[in-house]
Design an enzyme around this catalytic site. Structure first.
Site: not given
Length: 169
Positions: A9, A98, A147
């Site tokens: 990313n 995200h 993440e």
């Protein structure tokens, strides 16, 4: 044997010139690597999707592109939004959920579910980010990317035991 996924990313980085420089170097480096058991997905900023797609096609690179985001709304009067139909021309994947978008743009589970719906209706594969073992995994997410917010940009990856716990819960 399933393939190992590598997802890069780029976040809000790189200009057109920097992207071309990256791909020029990447093309030379990847030629020396056995990628038969690897799948590489690069998520450049929206402004670079067209240029990156063209470079990949022109150079016959075995790389897929992902959008870093997609609108939770369909095509229509949603100023500033980029809908799934628009990004489908350039990508096979999209990243949703995200932690930075959750934190700074206050995206919630409803937003994420709507984005996944919009993407899957257009045939875009969804990479859903989760932050911990309590994260909701939405129907339609094909790839789950762990993440933990504490590890993002810190140089301190999560403890391998905790990663195993997250995926076993």
């Amino acid at each position: 044997m399933s393939k190992i996924l590598y997802i890069a990313n780029w976040k809000s980085n790189k200009t057109k010139e920097e992207a071309i420089q990256f791909f020029d170097q990447f093309k030379n480096e990847i030629a020396t690597v056995d990628t038969s058991n690897k799948h590489i997905i690069i998520a450049p900023p929206l402004t670079l999707l067209s240029e990156c797609k063209q470079y990949i096609v022109d150079n016959n690179l075995n790389v897929s592109l992902a959008a870093q985001n997609v609108s939770a709304f369909p095509q229509g009067a949603y100023t500033g939004e980029i809908n799934a139909r628009q990004i489908k021309e350039f990508v096979d994947y999209v990243i949703v959920g995200h932690s930075e978008r959750r934190k700074y743009l206050h995206e919630d589970e409803s937003d994420i579910a709507n984005k996944i719906r919009e993407a899957t209706e257009m045939g875009i594969k969804v990479i859903q980010c989760i932050q911990d073992e309590n994260s909701v995994i939405h129907k339609g997410a094909e790839i789950i990317a762990y993440e933990p917010p504490s590890a993002i940009g810190s140089g301190n990856p999560d403890d391998p035991r905790h990663v195993a716990e997250v995926f076993n819960s």
